[in-house]
Write an enzyme that holds these catalytic residues in place. Structure first.
Site, mmCIF file in Angstrom:
data_model
loop_
_atom_site.group_PDB
_atom_site.id
_atom_site.type_symbol
_atom_site.label_atom_id
_atom_site.label_comp_id
_atom_site.label_asym_id
_atom_site.label_seq_id
_atom_site.Cartn_x
_atom_site.Cartn_y
_atom_site.Cartn_z
ATOM 1 N N SER A 124 -1.879 26.540 26.795
ATOM 2 C CA SER A 124 -2.297 25.906 25.545
ATOM 3 C C SER A 124 -2.332 26.933 24.418
ATOM 4 O O SER A 124 -2.596 28.126 24.650
ATOM 5 C CB SER A 124 -3.703 25.332 25.784
ATOM 6 N N TYR A 148 -12.633 26.245 28.593
ATOM 7 C CA TYR A 148 -11.338 25.598 28.838
ATOM 8 C C TYR A 148 -10.190 26.585 28.574
ATOM 9 O O TYR A 148 -9.311 26.798 29.418
ATOM 10 C CB TYR A 148 -11.179 24.359 27.944
ATOM 11 N N LYS A 152 -7.194 28.726 31.015
ATOM 12 C CA LYS A 152 -5.740 28.833 30.767
ATOM 13 C C LYS A 152 -5.311 30.304 30.769
ATOM 14 O O LYS A 152 -4.305 30.673 31.369
ATOM 15 C CB LYS A 152 -5.367 28.178 29.429
HETATM 16 P P1 NAD Z 1 -4.461 14.471 31.368
HETATM 17 O O1 NAD Z 1 -5.910 14.561 31.624
HETATM 18 O O2 NAD Z 1 -3.922 13.202 30.795
HETATM 19 O O3 NAD Z 1 -3.649 14.810 32.698
HETATM 20 C C1 NAD Z 1 -4.124 15.718 33.657
HETATM 21 C C2 NAD Z 1 -4.068 15.006 35.012
HETATM 22 O O4 NAD Z 1 -4.547 15.909 36.010
HETATM 23 C C3 NAD Z 1 -4.952 13.765 35.063
HETATM 24 O O5 NAD Z 1 -4.163 12.662 35.501
HETATM 25 C C4 NAD Z 1 -6.049 14.105 36.082
HETATM 26 O O6 NAD Z 1 -6.431 12.978 36.831
HETATM 27 C C5 NAD Z 1 -5.360 15.190 36.915
HETATM 28 N N1 NAD Z 1 -6.267 16.171 37.538
HETATM 29 C C6 NAD Z 1 -7.249 16.898 36.973
HETATM 30 N N2 NAD Z 1 -7.817 17.711 37.875
HETATM 31 C C7 NAD Z 1 -7.180 17.499 39.055
HETATM 32 C C8 NAD Z 1 -7.320 18.026 40.368
HETATM 33 N N3 NAD Z 1 -8.251 18.927 40.675
HETATM 34 N N4 NAD Z 1 -6.488 17.580 41.336
HETATM 35 C C9 NAD Z 1 -5.548 16.639 41.081
HETATM 36 N N5 NAD Z 1 -5.377 16.095 39.862
HETATM 37 C C10 NAD Z 1 -6.189 16.524 38.852
HETATM 38 O O7 NAD Z 1 -4.066 15.706 30.425
HETATM 39 P P2 NAD Z 1 -2.732 15.991 29.609
HETATM 40 O O8 NAD Z 1 -3.019 15.814 28.173
HETATM 41 O O9 NAD Z 1 -1.599 15.285 30.220
HETATM 42 O O10 NAD Z 1 -2.609 17.553 29.873
HETATM 43 C C11 NAD Z 1 -1.832 18.080 30.920
HETATM 44 C C12 NAD Z 1 -2.016 19.590 30.959
HETATM 45 O O11 NAD Z 1 -1.625 20.123 29.703
HETATM 46 C C13 NAD Z 1 -3.450 20.032 31.212
HETATM 47 O O12 NAD Z 1 -3.416 21.167 32.045
HETATM 48 C C14 NAD Z 1 -3.925 20.413 29.825
HETATM 49 O O13 NAD Z 1 -4.932 21.381 29.860
HETATM 50 C C15 NAD Z 1 -2.664 20.947 29.184
HETATM 51 N N6 NAD Z 1 -2.687 20.854 27.734
HETATM 52 C C16 NAD Z 1 -2.895 19.637 27.150
HETATM 53 C C17 NAD Z 1 -2.959 19.555 25.761
HETATM 54 C C18 NAD Z 1 -3.225 18.228 25.085
HETATM 55 O O14 NAD Z 1 -3.549 18.217 23.921
HETATM 56 N N7 NAD Z 1 -3.067 17.107 25.749
HETATM 57 C C19 NAD Z 1 -2.776 20.701 24.959
HETATM 58 C C20 NAD Z 1 -2.550 21.928 25.601
HETATM 59 C C21 NAD Z 1 -2.498 21.990 26.992
HETATM 60 C C1 UD1 Z 2 -7.727 20.243 20.138
HETATM 61 C C2 UD1 Z 2 -8.572 20.789 21.250
HETATM 62 C C3 UD1 Z 2 -7.864 21.966 21.909
HETATM 63 C C4 UD1 Z 2 -6.450 21.598 22.338
HETATM 64 C C5 UD1 Z 2 -5.694 21.077 21.123
HETATM 65 C C6 UD1 Z 2 -4.294 20.636 21.472
HETATM 66 C C7 UD1 Z 2 -10.896 20.245 20.689
HETATM 67 C C8 UD1 Z 2 -12.150 20.690 20.003
HETATM 68 N N1 UD1 Z 2 -9.857 21.126 20.654
HETATM 69 O O1 UD1 Z 2 -7.783 21.136 19.072
HETATM 70 O O2 UD1 Z 2 -8.559 22.359 23.035
HETATM 71 O O3 UD1 Z 2 -5.768 22.725 22.852
HETATM 72 O O4 UD1 Z 2 -6.410 19.957 20.594
HETATM 73 O O5 UD1 Z 2 -4.280 19.344 21.928
HETATM 74 O O6 UD1 Z 2 -10.831 19.163 21.248
HETATM 75 N N2 UD1 Z 2 -10.115 16.227 13.160
HETATM 76 C C9 UD1 Z 2 -10.834 15.467 12.278
HETATM 77 N N3 UD1 Z 2 -11.522 14.400 12.752
HETATM 78 C C10 UD1 Z 2 -11.519 14.037 14.087
HETATM 79 C C11 UD1 Z 2 -10.765 14.823 14.977
HETATM 80 C C12 UD1 Z 2 -10.081 15.922 14.492
HETATM 81 O O7 UD1 Z 2 -10.870 15.762 11.079
HETATM 82 O O8 UD1 Z 2 -12.191 13.063 14.448
HETATM 83 C C13 UD1 Z 2 -9.344 17.389 12.648
HETATM 84 C C14 UD1 Z 2 -9.747 18.722 13.246
HETATM 85 O O9 UD1 Z 2 -10.773 19.314 12.522
HETATM 86 C C15 UD1 Z 2 -8.423 19.489 13.159
HETATM 87 C C16 UD1 Z 2 -7.344 18.400 13.333
HETATM 88 O O10 UD1 Z 2 -8.001 17.182 13.002
HETATM 89 O O11 UD1 Z 2 -8.264 20.058 11.888
HETATM 90 C C17 UD1 Z 2 -6.808 18.312 14.748
HETATM 91 O O12 UD1 Z 2 -7.902 18.182 15.651
HETATM 92 P P1 UD1 Z 2 -7.668 17.957 17.212
HETATM 93 O O13 UD1 Z 2 -6.768 16.797 17.410
HETATM 94 O O14 UD1 Z 2 -9.010 17.911 17.847
HETATM 95 O O15 UD1 Z 2 -6.843 19.237 17.657
HETATM 96 P P2 UD1 Z 2 -7.268 20.796 17.661
HETATM 97 O O16 UD1 Z 2 -8.367 21.045 16.719
HETATM 98 O O17 UD1 Z 2 -6.030 21.579 17.432
#
Ligand code: NAD
Ligand code: UD1
Length: 332
Positions: A124, A148, A152
């Protein structure tokens, strides 16, 4: 040979499974369904015509992991499974360290035992902490401000150490920026657990009347309109990034690290205005205090992925806003 997708019923995992199947890969999904539902499998089948093989298994259960590797010939693992809420992780750090770190250690031990040495890992942009500048390149300093993000960073370190100990491993670390949007079919997308923390999931819930008003966290940042700027990337572009990363791990041993973002920063007001324009819906919002721990600007320099993976994001913010809303409409 199969590709094992951990967390494959989750948001990014399910979109990646669709792209894998479309490419003709044989997919095995592992998920404990702690943050996703079994219905996603049927949606994947509706989109691709293929029902992927599925194991309801927790990564903390190493014996069941062992069974998966014994019953299947796993060539490569795409590792999404993990807990992902920054805010939640501050309250329950031990659960986050246990799930994300122990889960990954179990996976890596089992992979090594079965001589499976290709892995793509979901990292991330949060590993950059408060970046010294934007756009962010992969060689920026890494430091974290919450459990969190620390999980990572620790996993990145574990993967580096693993490669040092055994340089037959081929490892791709992908640092995602802000994935939003949904598959164009509207069948799969992001379903947040409880009240959403992130911007787009909140906006769509104001649009459908679930919440009355969006709180915009801060309008006094040093950005073009004072609101926070992020690098939003369409989840399908992100999924395709994994397909490109697969070519890399199949051809080059080593540890390869890439930012996956668009390289463009959009403010909160840009997102609200675009959402309103493409969907013809008014979003009520008000400015409130900055969210603790937030940064003003965060966007990627995505050139390395373009040069080395031949990948770049194609879908624009309009498409992201349209597809996010279409998913909500289709889910009703
Ligand atoms: P998500 O929660 O939709 O998907 C993660 C999946 O992993 C879920 O289906 C959950 O049930 C499963 N899971 C969690 N712990 C587990 C375990 N111990 N054993 C088996 N399954 C397990 O999340 P996502 O948004 O699809 O994210 C996927 C990955 O990408 C995560 O590692 C997350 O940290 C990373 N990531 C996500 C974002 C984002 O904004 N969505 C940003 C940066 C990184
Ligand atoms: C979030 C996550 C981060 C993750 C990243 C990528 C949190 C606190 N951080 O950060 O762990 O890696 O997404 O998916 O969850 N905002 C508003 N109102 C809201 C929600 C958000 O104004 O109700 C603003 C925030 O201040 C920010 C922008 O929207 O400026 C994006 O916010 P968000 O979607 O939470 O993403 P990140 O802050 O990048």
């Amino acid at each position: 040979m199969s590709v094992l997708v951990t967390g494959g019923t989750g948001y990014i995992g399910s979109h990646t499974v669709v792209e894998l199947i479309n490419k003709g890969e044989d997919v095995v999904i592992l998920d404990n369904l702690s943050n996703s539902t079994i219905e996603v499998l049927d949606k994947i089948k509706q989109i691709t015509g293929v029902l992927p093989k599925f194991y309801k298994v927790d990564l903390l259960d190493i014996n069941s992991l062992e069974d998966i590797f014994t019953q299947n010939s796993i060539e490569l693992v795409i590792h999404f499974a993990g807990l992902k809420s920054l805010t939640e992780s501050i309250g329950i750090p031990l659960e986050y360290y246990n799930n994300n770190i122990t889960g990954t250690l179990n996976l890596l031990k089992t992979m090594k035992k079965h001589n499976c040495k290709k892995i793509i890992f979901s990292s991330s942009a949060s590993v950059y902490g408060l970046p010294k500048a934007v756009p962010i390149t992969e060689n920026f300093d890494l430091h974290t401000t919450n459990p969190y993000a620390t999980t990572k960073l620790m996993i990145e370190q574990i993967l580096n150490d693993l490669y040092i100990s055994d340089n037959e491993f081929s490892i791709c670390i992908l640092r995602y920026f802000n994935p939003i949007g949904a598959h164009e079919s509207g069948l799969i997308g992001e379903i947040p657990n409880g009240k959403p923390n992130n911007l787009l999931p909140y906006i769509v819930r104001v649009a459908n009347g679930q919440y009355d008003c969006l709180n915009v966290f801060g309008n006094d940042y040093k950005t073009k309109d004072g609101t926070g700027v992020r690098d939003y990337i369409h989840v399908v572009d992100l999924a395709i990034g994994h397909i490109k990363a697969m070519d890399k791990v199949r051809n080059d041993i080593g540890v390869h690290i890439y930012n996956l973002g668009t390289g463009k920063g959009y403010s909160v007001l840009d997102v609200i205005n675009t959402f309103e324009k493409v969907n013809n819906i008014k979003i009520k919002y008000k400015f409130v205090q900055r969210r603790p721990g937030d940064i003003g600007e965060c966007y990627a320099n995505a050139n390395k992925a373009k040069e080395e993976l031949n990948w770049e994001a194609k879908r624009d913010l309009e498409q992201m806003c349209k597809d996010s809303w279409n998913f909500i409409l289709k889910s009703k």
